[in-house]
Design a protein around this motif. Structure first.
Motif: not given
Length: 231
Positions: A104-113
């Protein structure tokens, strides 16, 4: 967001859950507390469809899911971080993070991780999954499900066997997860840790919910909680 009614579950002939009833509201962090063998992990696995024989009702956002296979449950927006973590040994940290599909849209991207978990950024390209410390593996397991776009996260014993400094970091991350709009159901033996992150606590015993304690009442309920948990 999640409503469980009369949930029974079996492993073979062993009847583990006996009419479990509870609810989780959107944006909450809720814990399942109880002694070993109380049925906490079985409840989590039942929500995900990982227990083959279940009866009762599990409704997520109003949709009945108890007859769904695990892959269909995942597509509704629920993700589990199991106690055993499930890190792929031969893959690097970054490869482990890239592996889960986006549901689903809205996952946390790699940079945020990597902002949330600086330890993982330091180890991203150099360390295979199982060469990480226990705390780093737990961070990786949590980070991995946050990428999928799931909004309801099931975290099973995230602090077990983890160094205190990492426990504090995981606590900060769980609070940040809530601030970002995620809902969390947490199985936790360490109720002192749970009290720093959760809104409410359900107590399980012998496959049933026997009490619900709001976090604001936890301090005044310590005698009762010590009796429930046998500590």
């Amino acid at each position: 967001m999640l409503e469980i009614t009369g949930l029974n579950a079996w492993y073979g002939e062993s009847h583990i859950l006996h009419g479990v009833d509870f609810q989780v509201q959107e944006g909450e962090i809720v814990t399942l507390l109880g002694r070993n063998g109380a049925g906490k992990t079985t409840t989590m696995k039942s929500i995900m469809g990982l227990v083959p024989r279940r009866e009762g009702s599990i409704r997520y956002r109003g949709q009945e899911t108890i007859r769904m296979p695990p892959n269909a449950v995942a597509k509704t927006g629920i993700a589990i971080c199991p106690e055993e973590r499930g890190i792929f040994a031969s893959l690097s940290v970054h490869e482990n993070l890239m592996l889960p599909p986006v549901i689903a849209p809205g996952g946390i991207d790699i940079d945020e991780i990597y902002t949330l978990f600086p330890n993982l950024k330091e180890r991203a390209g150099t360390a295979q999954g199982t060469k990480l410390s226990g705390g780093e593996q737990q961070m990786l397991a949590i980070a991995r499900i946050m990428r999928t776009g799931a909004k309801f996260l099931l975290l099973d014993e995230p602090t077990e066997g983890i160094a205190p400094v990492i426990v504090q970091q995981i606590g900060r991350t769980i609070r940040e997860i809530k601030n970002r709009g995620f809902t969390v159901l947490l199985v936790e033996q360490n109720f002192r840790f749970a009290s720093t992150v959760a809104d409410r606590h359900y107590v399980m015993e012998h496959g049933r919910i026997i009490d619900m304690i709001p976090n604001a009442q936890l301090a005044s309920s310590m005698d009762k909680l010590h009796e429930y948990l046998g500590v």
